[in-house]
Each structure stands twice: as structure tokens, then as C-alpha cells.
Design a protein around this motif. Structure first.
Motif, PDB file in Angstrom:
ATOM      1  N   GLU A  23      47.952  44.275  41.712  1.00 30.03           N
ATOM      2  CA  GLU A  23      47.431  43.429  42.780  1.00 30.03           C
ATOM      3  C   GLU A  23      46.868  44.317  43.892  1.00 30.03           C
ATOM      4  O   GLU A  23      46.965  45.531  43.853  1.00 30.03           O
ATOM      5  N   SER A  66      43.845  45.141  47.167  1.00 29.44           N
ATOM      6  CA  SER A  66      42.418  45.291  47.430  1.00 29.44           C
ATOM      7  C   SER A  66      42.134  46.755  47.754  1.00 29.44           C
ATOM      8  O   SER A  66      42.903  47.381  48.498  1.00 29.44           O
ATOM      9  N   ILE A  81      40.089  45.520  44.195  1.00 31.49           N
ATOM     10  CA  ILE A  81      40.650  44.950  42.970  1.00 31.49           C
ATOM     11  C   ILE A  81      40.539  45.954  41.828  1.00 31.49           C
ATOM     12  O   ILE A  81      39.468  46.509  41.577  1.00 31.49           O
ATOM     13  N   ARG A 115      42.294  44.153  36.307  1.00 28.60           N
ATOM     14  CA  ARG A 115      42.652  42.849  36.870  1.00 28.60           C
ATOM     15  C   ARG A 115      41.405  41.987  37.040  1.00 28.60           C
ATOM     16  O   ARG A 115      41.412  40.782  36.768  1.00 28.60           O
ATOM     17  N   LEU A 116      40.356  42.608  37.474  1.00 33.63           N
ATOM     18  CA  LEU A 116      39.104  41.900  37.697  1.00 33.63           C
ATOM     19  C   LEU A 116      38.590  41.305  36.388  1.00 33.63           C
ATOM     20  O   LEU A 116      38.175  40.132  36.340  1.00 33.63           O
ATOM     21  N   VAL A 167      40.585  38.279  35.326  1.00 36.04           N
ATOM     22  CA  VAL A 167      40.194  37.080  36.068  1.00 36.04           C
ATOM     23  C   VAL A 167      38.898  36.496  35.498  1.00 36.04           C
ATOM     24  O   VAL A 167      38.777  35.275  35.306  1.00 36.04           O
ATOM     25  N   THR A 227      39.793  40.141  47.507  1.00 39.51           N
ATOM     26  CA  THR A 227      41.038  39.934  46.765  1.00 39.51           C
ATOM     27  C   THR A 227      40.755  39.058  45.546  1.00 39.51           C
ATOM     28  O   THR A 227      39.681  38.445  45.423  1.00 39.51           O
ATOM     29  N   VAL A 228      41.747  38.953  44.658  1.00 35.94           N
ATOM     30  CA  VAL A 228      41.604  38.126  43.472  1.00 35.94           C
ATOM     31  C   VAL A 228      41.386  36.670  43.848  1.00 35.94           C
ATOM     32  O   VAL A 228      40.550  35.969  43.250  1.00 35.94           O
ATOM     33  N   GLU A 229      42.133  36.168  44.838  1.00 35.87           N
ATOM     34  CA  GLU A 229      41.970  34.774  45.241  1.00 35.87           C
ATOM     35  C   GLU A 229      40.580  34.514  45.804  1.00 35.87           C
ATOM     36  O   GLU A 229      39.969  33.467  45.546  1.00 35.87           O
ATOM     37  N   ARG A 265      38.212  34.259  42.872  1.00 35.03           N
ATOM     38  CA  ARG A 265      38.276  32.940  42.238  1.00 35.03           C
ATOM     39  C   ARG A 265      37.528  31.896  43.071  1.00 35.03           C
ATOM     40  O   ARG A 265      36.803  31.050  42.525  1.00 35.03           O
TER      41      ARG A 265
END
Length: 565
Positions: free
Chosen positions: A382, A384, A386, A390-391, A394, A531-533, A536
Motif C-alpha cells: 500500500e 503512495s 503506488i 498493486r497498480l 487494480v 493512492t489506490v482509492e 479507482r
């Protein structure tokens, strides 16, 4: 005795060829409209290009008809990349138009991509007026010499009556053989009348190549004797995906694919062991080394350092000169995999229980399990910026199954092949030419060719700047596509290799513009993901937009395993 009319006719026929007075068919077209009618007869729907002094008469003809659309780009390189991408996606001929001199010169990189990946593209370029050919006039160059390393066929039109033969040859060389062909036309010759008629497309040009039944059976027998088989699927399997799946299951083979062919086999299947090469999985290389027979179907991908030098190889391809490239060969079989794989499946049903095959399946499961566990651990990071693993996880979860993914060249492409789980998405990339700047022009072409499908371009910050001005083209065309820019502030592949060798990092750092503001200046939507969120959220936003959306993603610059100079 006075000669009769019949006597006179007989005497003339003896003195001249029988059909000397016969009139050749003629549609009364000049060069420019003839080109358009002939291309349309072969299914061409678009011409990508850039306006120039030497192609104005052809553009005028395009504007007076509605069979073929002109797609204006801002740079010939991007236009040629779009033509190459359309050929890769659809299997039809891609066409690019440019002017003389710098027009063709700018186009060469995109033609190089088509040449390297055997994508059938026709380049049409204007040339200086015929009386000035060979002189020191502006924008003159010997175009046939310039394009020679990339074009299977290149010719300059010397007389309008030669056009039917030359253009048909271009269509055959590009549309049938997957080569780059080039036609250069002096600027005023576009208005000259052509004596000749348009030749319709004939289905025989793409008639299935049927291998002799005896050869098919003997090849299958060799495969059936293998105790530890492995399949390498490439683009040539497209159209035979179900048979490819059934065949792998029937013989219990480990399966790997080339990157453009990730869609031909379910990536979540228990027999799939990842890609092959630096951007692939360790499981694929390990199992290939343990295999007693590698079956290559429709692929020429064979990375030396990730493949066993003494492998026993059976290779099946519709293009005979693809067989045996860079590796030893136990047996080759020339034929259409859409015909051969179903036969293999049928023959597989007659096999008795294969001794030792269950042990191989357990080994595949073990290697695949170790591989997926490693990926899950890598993708759990997790924070930043990313992590690329992980990217890609997603993106695997978020991108629709029917999407077309246009992939640029760069560090992100390695992580994509390593970590992205393909659920049927079609992948377009610069496979062997590996040029920067491919993704956005390819995405534009994909959205035009397949308007109902979601289209996503994935590019690094080093590559995207090569063609990012074409975001303005996407806006002008009203295309709802998504461009992800993985922003790590460097040419990451090169920087990572330089760091490993202790080299000075000269030229590896990037001073990027604000990509969000740049997108907005072009009329597109800009979105930033730290970030991941946030990523998304940006992807959801992009899915609801009818305009192009650029997502600037803060990406970490991690070293791909096995990285070296």
C-alpha cells in the motif's frame, strides 16, 4: 478478285495481335478517386494522415465521397502508429497518408512498428511534381530509398495507367502477406485519368491453409507421446480460443503466451503459468526447462535467456517462414490453427490414460501456486506512490472484460505482463519495434474501429510525451477513451539498469509537465491519482465520460526481477 471484308480481317489478324483493337475496361476515374474506390473494395474504412502540399488533390477526392473517412492527425508518426494498430486489431489493411520529404520521414517510425509486427499497412505519400523529381526542389527525396528497409514493396507512380496494378500489389503485399507497402505519387498526377477498373477483393486471398492430414496426424502423435508438454500460444491462435483451451486440457500442458496473445487463454486457468521472458513469470521459464516437448502455436516469441537451448520444439504456424526462428525444431507444421487445433482436440479424445501425466499436472499446480503467491504478496503493498504490482492488480479488477488495452513501451509494460490478469481484454502493443508513444495513437484507432468497446491506453511518463499532442485529436474526434499515465519521473527501465551497474544517471530523470492541466488544455478531462482509492475513483469517472480522460497516476519505480544492463 476483290478481297472481301472477311479476307481483310483475316489478313490484319495475321499481321497484328488478335486483340490489338480491343478496348480495355475503363471506369473513367482519375488517380485520386480510383485509389479510394480500390481501397474501399478491399474493406478499408479509414485513412490516417497529415495534410501536405503534395497530397491536396487526394484529400479533395476524399472530401467528395463517403466510403472512406480521413482521420487527421497532428504528426505523421502517430498517424502511422494508428494505421499499424488498426491492422493489428482488425486484420484489415491500415492506410496512412503523408506528403513528400518530411511527411514520409516523420512516418517512418510508425511504419517500423508495422514492419516489425507484420501488420499490413499501406503508406501513400505525395511526391513533388513529376518534372521536378530528382532535382534540388524543396521537400524532394528519393522516397523508395528512404523506405526500403521497412517496405516489402515501394514504387513511384510514373503513369496513371500503372495505378491499378501497383495499388493491387500494395493491397496483396499488405493485406495478405502482412507487409508494409508504399506508393509515391507526384502531386499533379492525382488528377490524371486512369485506364483500368477497380479489382474487387476475392475470398481466395484469405482461404484457409490446409495442412495435409498425414502431417497433422504425425505431428499430433509426437505431441501425444510427450509426458511433460508445454504450450506457447501467440497471436496466430486468435479465432481458435476455445479449441486452444480444450487442447491444453486434453494433453495436460502448461500454458504460456506472448504478450499480444494474453487474451487467447484464460489467465486464471489452472494450466496458465504466466508470460515468458523478463516481463513474464519465473514459473513459465522453470516449467519450460522441465518440459519434454514445447508446442509453439502461432508465435515467434522465444527469448533466449528464458528458454532452454536444447528444447524439443514442435511449431505450428500459418506463415511457413515463422517456423524455426531462433530455436531448434523437432517438427514444423504449416497450417491455419483454426483448422488444426480442433483436429487436435478431436484426436485427443481417443487417447488412453497418459502415464506420468498426473505427476506433470501436480508440478504445474505447484509452480503456478508459488508464482501466484508471490504476486499476491507483491501486490499487497500500500501507500503512495503506488507500487506497479498493486497498480496492475487494480487494473485487472477494474478494466472491463471487453476492453481494448493499448500498451506503450516502458517499465509499466514489464509489470503489465508480469502482474495483469487478462480476462479477455485485447492487448495492442509495439511488440518488436518497441517504440515510445504507441499507446495513444493505437487507442484512437481502436476506438474508431471498435466504438462500442471500452478503450484504455496505458503509458509511462517517458513515452506518453512522444505523442500526447494527439490527445487533441481524440478530443476533436469525440472519442471516449482513457489514457493512464504512470508517472514516476524517469525513464525507469534505463534508470534502474544504470543504478544496478553504478552508471551516471545522465538523461534518465524527467521534468514532467502537469499532465492534468495539459489534458484540460487539449479539451480532455484530467484526473490525478496518488493512492489506490483515488485511482479507482478516476477509473469510475472515466467510465462515465464521453470525452477522453487522462489519469495521472503516481507510480513507484521498482526494479523488475532479473533486471540487468
Amino acid at each position: 478478285m476483290t478481297p472481301t471484308v472477311m479476307d481483310q480481317k483475316n489478313e490484319r489478324q495475321q499481321a497484328e495481335p488478335v486483340n490489338a483493337d480491343a478496348h480495355k475496361p475503363d471506369q473513367g476515374l482519375s488517380v485520386a478517386p480510383f485509389i479510394l474506390e480500390q481501397l474501399a473494395a478491399w474493406g478499408v474504412e479509414r485513412i490516417y494522415g497529415v495534410i501536405g502540399d503534395a497530397n491536396l488533390l487526394l484529400l479533395d477526392a476524399i472530401g467528395k465521397q463517403n466510403k472512406i473517412r480521413f482521420v487527421p492527425f497532428l504528426d505523421e508518426n502517430a498517424a502511422a502508429l494508428a494505421a499499424s494498430a488498426e491492422a493489428k486489431l482488425t486484420g484489415r489493411v491500415g492506410v496512412v497518408l503523408g506528403t513528400s520529404g518530411p511527411g514520409l520521414t516523420n512516418m517512418l517510425n510508425g511504419l517500423g512498428d508495422a514492419y516489425a509486427d507484420a501488420a499490413g499497412v499501406i503508406a501513400i505519400t505525395g511526391q513533388v511534381d513529376a518534372p521536378k523529381v530528382g532535382t534540388h526542389t524543396k521537400q524532394y527525396i528519393q522516397q523508395q530509398v528512404m523506405v526500403a528497409p521497412l517496405a516489402t514493396f515501394s514504387e513511384q507512380l510514373a503513369h496513371a495507367d500503372a495505378l491499378p496494378d501497383l495499388l493491387l500489389r500494395c493491397l496483396v503485399m499488405s493485406g495478405v502477406q502482412g507487409g508494409v507497402s508504399h506508393l509515391s505519387i507526384p502531386k499533379l498526377m492525382f488528377q490524371d485519368r486512369v485506364q483500368g477498373v477497380v479489382q474487387p477483393y476475392s475470398p481466395h486471398f484469405h482461404q484457409s491453409l490446409l495442412a495435409p492430414q498425414r502431417d497433422v496426424e504425425e505431428t499430433f502423435q509426437l505431441i501425444a507421446e510427450a509426458k511433460r508438454p508445454m504450450l506457447l500460444y501467440g497471436r496466430g491462435v486468435s479465432g481458435a480460443e476455445q479449441a486452444a483451451l480444450s487442447f491444453a486440457e486434453a494433453i495436460g500442458a502448461a500454458v504460456t503466451t506472448s504478450m499480444p496473445a494474453k487474451h487467447v487463454f484464460p489467465n486464471e486457468h489452472e494450466l496458465f503459468v504466466g508470460g515468458l521472458g523478463l516481463a513474464g513469470s519465473e514459473a513459465a521459464s522453470v516449467l519450460m526447462a522441465e518440459s519434454d516437448l514445447v508446442i509453439i502455436c502461432g508465435s515467434t516469441w522465444w527469448p533466449d535467456e528464458y528458454t532452454p537451448p536444447a528444447a524439443r520444439v514442435v511449431q505450428i504456424d500459418a506463415v511457413r517462414h515463422n517456423i524455426g526462428i531462433n530455436h531448434s525444431l523437432q517438427r514444423g507444421l504449416v497450417g491455419d490453427l483454426k483448422e488444426i487445433l480442433p483436429q487436435f482436440v478431436q484426436m485427443s479424445g481417443k487417447l488412453s490414460q497418459r502415464g506420468g501425466n498426473e505427476e506433470w499436472k501436480r508440478r504445474i499446480a505447484e509452480a503456478r501456486g508459488q508464482w501466484t503467491a508471490r504476486l499476491q504478496q507483491e501486490a499487497s503493498a500500500e501507500g503512495s506512490p503506488i507500487a506497479p504490482q498493486r497498480l496492475m492488480q487494480v487494473l485487472s479488477e477494474q478494466l472491463p472484460k471487453d476492453a481494448v488495452i493499448a500498451l506503450d513501451t516502458g517499465d509499466h509494460s514489464l509489470w503489465f505482463n508480469r502482474c495483469f490478469t487478462n480476462r479477455g481484454q485485447r492487448v495492442l502493443l509495439s511488440g518488436r519495434w518497441r517504440t515510445l508513444g504507441f499507446a495513444l495513437p493505437a487507442a484512437i484507432a481502436a476506438k474508431l474501429a471498435e466504438p462500442a468497446r471500452p478503450v484504455v491506453a496505458i503509458a509511462g511518463d517517458g513515452g506518453v510525451v512522444q505523442t500526447i499532442v494527439e490527445l487533441k485529436t481524440a478530443v476533436k474526434l469525440g472519442l471516449g477513451l482513457t489514457l493512464l499515465v504512470l508517472n514516476n519521473g524517469s525513464y525507469a527501465i534505463e534508470k534502474n539498469r544504470m543504478e544496478l551497474e553504478g552508471l551516471e544517471l545522465v538523461g534518465s530523470e524527467l521534468d514532467n509537465p502537469d499532465f492534468v492541466k495539459l489534458a484540460e488544455a487539449c479539451g480532455a478531462v484530467g484526473c490525478r491519482a496518488q493512492t489506490v482509492e483515488e485511482l479507482r475513483d478516476c477509473l469510475r469517472k472515466a467510465g462515465s465520460e464521453s470525452r477522453p480522460v487522462l489519469i495521472d497516476v503516481a507510480a513507484a519505480s521498482l526494479k523488475v526481477p532479473h533486471t540487468k544492463l
